[in-house]
Design a protein around this motif. Structure first.
Motif, PDB file in Angstrom:
ATOM      1  N   ARG A  45       0.823  -1.226   0.000  1.00  0.00           N
ATOM      2  CA  ARG A  45       0.000   0.000   0.000  1.00  0.00           C
ATOM      3  C   ARG A  45       0.851   1.267   0.000  1.00  0.00           C
ATOM      4  O   ARG A  45       0.334   2.359  -0.241  1.00  0.00           O
TER       5      ARG A  45
ATOM      6  N   LEU B 164     -10.066   2.294  -6.310  1.00  0.00           N
ATOM      7  CA  LEU B 164      -9.801   0.936  -5.809  1.00  0.00           C
ATOM      8  C   LEU B 164      -8.742   0.883  -4.695  1.00  0.00           C
ATOM      9  O   LEU B 164      -8.985   0.273  -3.646  1.00  0.00           O
ATOM     10  N   PRO B 165      -7.575   1.537  -4.865  1.00  0.00           N
ATOM     11  CA  PRO B 165      -6.581   1.473  -3.764  1.00  0.00           C
ATOM     12  C   PRO B 165      -7.113   2.065  -2.453  1.00  0.00           C
ATOM     13  O   PRO B 165      -6.733   1.610  -1.378  1.00  0.00           O
TER      14      PRO B 165
ATOM     15  N   ARG C 153     -10.323   1.976  -1.489  1.00  0.00           N
ATOM     16  CA  ARG C 153     -11.244   0.984  -0.923  1.00  0.00           C
ATOM     17  C   ARG C 153     -10.467  -0.154  -0.277  1.00  0.00           C
ATOM     18  O   ARG C 153     -10.814  -0.634   0.797  1.00  0.00           O
ATOM     19  N   ILE C 154      -9.400  -0.557  -0.962  1.00  0.00           N
ATOM     20  CA  ILE C 154      -8.556  -1.630  -0.414  1.00  0.00           C
ATOM     21  C   ILE C 154      -7.973  -1.211   0.934  1.00  0.00           C
ATOM     22  O   ILE C 154      -7.918  -2.001   1.872  1.00  0.00           O
TER      23      ILE C 154
ATOM     24  N   ARG D 266      -4.786   6.140 -10.623  1.00  0.00           N
ATOM     25  CA  ARG D 266      -4.962   5.072  -9.629  1.00  0.00           C
ATOM     26  C   ARG D 266      -3.687   4.855  -8.809  1.00  0.00           C
ATOM     27  O   ARG D 266      -3.745   4.561  -7.623  1.00  0.00           O
TER      28      ARG D 266
END
Lengths: 291, 226
Positions: free
Chosen positions: B78, B101-102, B104-105, B149
């Motif tokens: 991350r 997406l990152p 949410r991850i 992203r």
């Protein structure tokens, strides 16, 4: 969680035939489970009904006094294996006789209380205790004859045991097939989304994050299959209730308690969710072995 | 920030990296060049801890990658934003969903996710394409979404693996220009490429790999085909 649910729903919608196959197999499994649980609990009630009915009739000699009857009753109760001992005197025996042959006045005219024997009607706590109680009664000097219905209850018990064995066997086979089908379907989907899984992993997703939509999908198949299986078996039970009531007459098996059915639904939903979860977990494990 | 100390990586008899050593400071931008099979992707995969080195040590932000347990690898990743050579946008998600997406991850506060994703898309000039799906975008737009992203979760390090590979020279210049802009925000960036026009134009540090060996390390370098 909302995103995982949405992703799971997209996975399901994108391959409707696979989803249909998984739900149908799960439905079949839970329909078999529901049916056999109902049959097993029904047969248990029937068996219990026969077990609690007077199973032994000990006809007493005419000269037997009430003290001797009480002595015999005490002797039976002290074994701890007797559910109930009921003394039927000559007058009561005549009443029973009259009620049995109410339609045949000729037979009623010929019989008086004097010619009918008094008896002890005995029921045991377990069907296995019958022999032991019969031996005690046959050994008593007050007893003329002993009649008992060992064969009926015994064969009913055999049927119940066989039914349980067949049910468990079928449930085991169907459960295995369900797990394998969900495992294969989720496995295929994981392969189809291999690149997506890799991308998420490289962006820092944990194994659980990647796995979650697949787990939800497996749980959806299990849960829906369990609900449909339970619903269909309950509908069949409700539909056939009038016939069963007529057939079983005074045996108090119907209606099946709503709480029992709701408990069965709860247990099946839980099993469905767990089976779906485990199958999906195993299916995705190999694709997440690399960090 | 990033330190490779005599790193080897072999796959059976194949030597992918051979005694590679270099250091990068925080906020540095480096071009990693070399022909196909030189070891660029292997170096990136080692940095992402897709696998461990056969020998030597890699240290990122004072953490030895060999000491990261496998169940903590996702937390390490991350810290790194990645632009993949083949974009790797999720086809069933729109631009906004792909970029977020990152976040949410990383379980970012849902109220912040949309705002930060929009800011990242603003940076790459695609704020008006939030609802478009990857199939509706041009090659250059897809690459810019991938860049958005990679920066959205505010990582310290960004790895761009052949980001200009499928772009014409103008689009490639624009993309590297955007990466330079991100670098000026203090991010450490490694761009793997064999587009020498772009490398020569931006005059940054260049690491050159050949057959798994680091053959040159030049400040304000040029990429020369030898």
């Amino acid at each position: 969680m909302k995103n995982h649910l949405l992703t799971a729903w997209i996975y399901i919608r994108r391959s409707p035939y696979q989803a249909l196959a998984a739900v149908l197999v799960m439905f079949l499994t839970f329909w078999v489970i529901s049916t056999f649980v109902l049959l097993a609990s029904g047969s248990q009630i029937i068996l219990r009904y026969f077990e609690t009915r007077p199973q032994i009739s000990a006809f007493l000699k005419d000269e037997t006094s009430l003290e001797q009857v009480e002595g015999l009753r005490t002797q039976l109760e002290e074994t701890g294996k007797v559910q109930e001992v009921k003394y039927i005197d000559k007058k009561e025996a005549l009443k029973i006789y009259k009620s049995l042959f109410a339609q045949e006045p000729l037979l009623l005219e010929l019989v008086t209380a004097d010619i009918l024997p008094a008896s002890l009607e005995v029921s045991t706590k377990e069907i296995d205790y019958l022999d032991e109680v019969v031996v005690i009664l046959q050994g008593s000097s007050s007893v003329e004859d002993v009649v008992f219905q060992e064969d009926v209850a015994d064969s009913l018990q055999q049927w119940t045991i066989t039914l349980r064995k067949v049910g468990l066997g079928l449930i085991a086979v169907f459960s295995l097939v369900s797990v394998l089908v969900v495992l294969i379907i989720i496995g295929i989907k994981a392969v189809n989304h291999k690149k997506e899984i890799e991308t998420q992993r490289l962006l820092g997703a944990s194994g659980w994050y990647v796995r979650m939509p697949f787990l939800l999908e497996g749980m959806f198949y299990g849960g829906l299959g369990a609900f449909l299986g339970w619903s269909v078996s309950y509908l069949i039970l409700l539909y056939s209730s009038p016939f069963l009531v007529e057939f079983l007459k005074e045996i108090p098996i119907l209606p099946v308690s709503v709480w029992f059915m709701l408990s069965l639904l709860g247990a099946e939903l839980l099993i469905g969710l767990i089976v779906g979860f485990l199958a999906s977990f195993v299916a995705t494990k190999r694709y997440l072995s690399q960090p | 920030m990033i330190s490779f100390e005599q790193v080897d990586k072999t796959f059976g008899q194949l030597v992918a990296l051979d005694q590679v050593s270099f250091e990068m400071e925080k906020g540095e931008l480096v071009f990693l060049v070399g022909q196909t099979g030189a070891g660029k992707s292997t170096l990136f995969k080692l940095l992402l801890k897709c696998y461990s080195p056969s020998g030597g040590r890699i240290v990122v932000d004072e953490v030895d990658l060999n000491e990261i347990k496998s169940n903590k690898v996702h937390l390490y990743r991350r810290k790194i934003g990645v632009v993949f050579q083949d974009f790797r946008l999720l086809p069933n998600q729109n631009v906004l969903e792909n970029v977020s997406l990152p976040l949410r991850i990383a379980k970012t506060d849902p109220e912040l996710i949309e705002k930060e994703a929009e800011e990242a898309l603003e940076l790459v000039g695609l704020r008006d394409r939030l609802q478009a799906f990857p199939a509706q975008l041009s090659g250059g737009e897809i690459q810019r979404v991938a860049l958005a992203r990679s920066v959205v979760a505010n990582p310290e390090i960004i790895l761009a693996d052949e980001p200009t590979g499928n772009l014409d020279i103008e689009a490639a210049r624009d993309l590297v220009g955007l990466l330079k802009k991100v670098n000026q925000l203090g991010k450490t960036i490694i761009i793997a490429t064999h587009n020498f026009d772009v490398v020569n134009e931006f005059k940054e540090r260049v690491l050159c790999l050949k057959n798994g060996k680091l053959v040159s390390d030049e400040k304000n370098g040029k990429y020369r085909l030898k």
